[in-house]
Design an enzyme around this catalytic site. Structure first.
Site, PDB file in Angstrom:
ATOM      1  N   ARG A 126      32.786  71.377  14.515  1.00 48.60           N
ATOM      2  CA  ARG A 126      33.703  70.246  14.466  1.00 48.60           C
ATOM      3  C   ARG A 126      33.364  69.413  13.234  1.00 48.60           C
ATOM      4  NH1 ARG A 126      32.177  70.805  19.891  1.00 48.60           N
ATOM      5  NH2 ARG A 126      33.931  71.246  21.298  1.00 48.60           N
ATOM      6  N   LYS A 162      29.943  67.111  21.058  1.00 49.31           N
ATOM      7  CA  LYS A 162      31.060  66.461  21.744  1.00 49.31           C
ATOM      8  C   LYS A 162      30.956  66.776  23.227  1.00 49.31           C
ATOM      9  CE  LYS A 162      36.109  66.217  21.956  1.00 49.31           C
ATOM     10  NZ  LYS A 162      37.385  66.805  21.484  1.00 49.31           N
ATOM     11  N   HIS A 220      39.625  69.852  10.696  1.00 51.83           N
ATOM     12  CA  HIS A 220      39.494  70.475  12.016  1.00 51.83           C
ATOM     13  C   HIS A 220      40.209  71.810  12.062  1.00 51.83           C
ATOM     14  CE1 HIS A 220      39.110  70.741  16.381  1.00 51.83           C
ATOM     15  NE2 HIS A 220      38.367  69.654  16.357  1.00 51.83           N
ATOM     16  N   ARG A 260      38.431  75.359  12.313  1.00 51.31           N
ATOM     17  CA  ARG A 260      38.070  75.938  13.611  1.00 51.31           C
ATOM     18  C   ARG A 260      39.238  76.742  14.186  1.00 51.31           C
ATOM     19  NH1 ARG A 260      34.013  73.927  16.874  1.00 51.31           N
ATOM     20  NH2 ARG A 260      35.385  73.538  18.659  1.00 51.31           N
ATOM     21  N   HIS A 278      33.055  75.388  23.193  1.00 49.25           N
ATOM     22  CA  HIS A 278      34.040  74.925  24.168  1.00 49.25           C
ATOM     23  C   HIS A 278      33.420  74.991  25.554  1.00 49.25           C
ATOM     24  CE1 HIS A 278      37.760  75.784  21.450  1.00 49.25           C
ATOM     25  NE2 HIS A 278      37.167  74.644  21.181  1.00 49.25           N
ATOM     26  N   TYR A 295      24.722  81.015  30.501  1.00 47.85           N
ATOM     27  CA  TYR A 295      24.959  82.419  30.181  1.00 47.85           C
ATOM     28  C   TYR A 295      25.472  82.549  28.745  1.00 47.85           C
ATOM     29  CZ  TYR A 295      26.894  87.133  30.473  1.00 47.85           C
ATOM     30  OH  TYR A 295      27.190  88.462  30.247  1.00 47.85           O
TER      31      TYR A 295
END
Length: 456
Positions: free
Chosen positions: A287, A314, A384, A387, A411, A421
């Site tokens: 980001r 974030k 941005h 991304r 995310h 994981y």
């Protein structure tokens, strides 16, 4: 006519008459006293403990530091009670009789004068507190603003990042408090809240109107929990506002156009630190805020790994404190860009310091302004957007599994087990992905036309 007979302690017998108790002595004659002159003549050592005026009114002698206290005995709802009417001489005989008559009238009307006095004192204290609150410029207790600020301080600020909490507070201060801030929370209805939100809509800030509505809804839910109100009128406005038209960050995803962008970035004639920021924006999938705040202490060139602390990500406040760091494998191209930066900024804290001082990171507008200088407006490409470019092209052109890409983009996944994981099992897959992505960008920069990945 009223009299003031003197009576000994322990010799009183109360008999109800019109709700009041008459004091009688079986041991002493009734000594009728004309008034204040007789009362003032009583000296310490006098054997009497009280002087009765009839109908429950009497003067207790030497009860407070040598002063005398007026009392009224009465019955209400079958219960014997006692009311203080002041001390003598501050309260003389005439004033005591006036107060007693007022209390008797209340009893006759079925009102307990003791309860009425407590209520009056409570209301007076409340008025005084409200005046002090108003004089201090604070919102009234139980008002929307008071409850909202309590929610901000006790719940919202503890849950979200400082920046998020600040934005919520500013929205409420600008778009809610001026209109409904002083209103009692439990009196605000849906139409009044909607009128407040319509003002935000009218200036074209549709998304802000929805965010203000959501914040107000949380305030009302907090008010229900704390007893300040009983319902949430914001819930009734779900379909009352104009819908938000979602606009994604502009991003270039056509391979030919991406190649042209990369060549333009390589030829950037501005500050070399800004040119490296452009390069790493494309390579690292971070980001913009994470890129700007990158610190040299996070970079491990030996292990080719960038470790971003949880509190720099974030996330909500709890995950910032307790969440794991975000790991970013560094390709050979990313390591080369960092090696180019090392002589320029490596002695300071930030990889990308501000041009004016090394104590702050670069401005959030630096990469965007550089793109504009290269001819790419906000509708073409944004900081941005790198991304989004990577997310689309890595899946379509390199055939990388979506869960690996999502893990590298940091995310959120549904549960803590899933997050654990992703950051462990996918690390080697992400190393491979970041290398393949950097190599792919090199081929596009060189002008190669790379076909879309075909499964199987």
């Amino acid at each position: 006519m009223h009299g003031l007979p003197a009576l000994e302690a322990g010799t009183l017998a109360g008999t109800p008459q019109s709700g009041f108790l008459h004091k009688k002595s079986s041991c002493m004659p009734r000594d009728l006293i004309p008034g204040d002159v007789t009362i003032r003549s009583i000296k310490p050592g006098d054997p009497r403990t009280r002087l009765s005026d009839g109908d429950g009114l009497y003067l207790r002698l030497f009860v407070k530091g040598g002063s005398h206290g007026w009392r009224l005995d009465y019955r209400i709802n079958g219960v014997r009670k006692n009311l203080s009417l002041g001390t003598y001489p501050d309260t003389g005989l005439a004033l005591a009789r006036k107060k007693a008559n007022e209390a008797r009238a209340m009893v006759s009307a079925g009102i307990d004068p003791s309860d009425a006095r407590k209520t009056a004192k409570q209301e007076a204290r409340q008025r005084l507190a409200e005046k002090k609150t108003a004089d201090a410029g604070l919102p009234p207790a139980g008002s929307f603003e008071a409850v909202a600020r309590e929610w901000l301080a006790t719940v919202h600020t503890a849950k979200v990042s400082d920046g998020h909490a600040t934005r919520t507070r500013i929205r409420l201060e600008q778009d809610a408090f001026p209109w409904i801030g002083r209103r009692p929370l439990d009196e605000i209805e849906a139409p009044e809240l909607l009128q407040c939100l319509r003002r935000v809509e009218e200036r074209g800030a549709i998304e802000t109107a929805h965010r203000v509505k959501d914040a107000c809804g949380q305030v009302f839910r907090y008010g229900i929990a704390t007893g300040a109100c009983t319902r949430n009128p914001a819930a009734d406005l779900r379909d009352a506002l104009r819908p938000v038209v979602t606009r994604h960050h502009a991003a270039i995803t056509d391979p030919g156009q991406v190649g042209a962008l990369l060549r333009d970035m390589a030829g950037y004639q501005g500050h070399p630190v800004t040119r490296c920021a452009l390069t790493l924006s494309a390579l690292l999938l971070l980001r913009p805020g994470e890129l700007r705040h990158m610190e040299w202490s996070w970079v491990d060139t030996a292990d080719a790994l960038l470790t971003i602390p949880g509190d720099a990500m974030k996330r909500n406040k709890a995950d910032k404190v307790n969440g794991p760091p975000h790991l970013v494998p560094l390709s050979a191209q990313a390591l080369a860009a960092l090696a180019e930066l090392q002589p320029l900024t490596g002695s300071g804290q930030y990889v990308f310091p501000a041009l004016s001082t090394s104590k702050r990171c670069m401005s959030e507008n630096t990469v965007r302004s550089a793109l504009r200088r290269l001819g790419y407006g906000n509708d073409d490409m944004t900081a941005h957007g790198f991304r989004a470019m990577a997310r689309t092209m890595i899946a379509e052109r390199l055939g990388i599994a979506p869960e690996v890409i999502e893990a590298q983009l940091a995310h959120a996944v549904p549960d803590a087990l899933g997050r654990a994981y992703n950051r462990t099992q996918y690390l080697e897959q992400r190393r491979d992905m970041m290398t393949r992505w950097a190599d792919y960008l090199d081929r596009l920069r060189a002008g190669a036309q790379v076909l879309a990945f075909k499964a199987g």
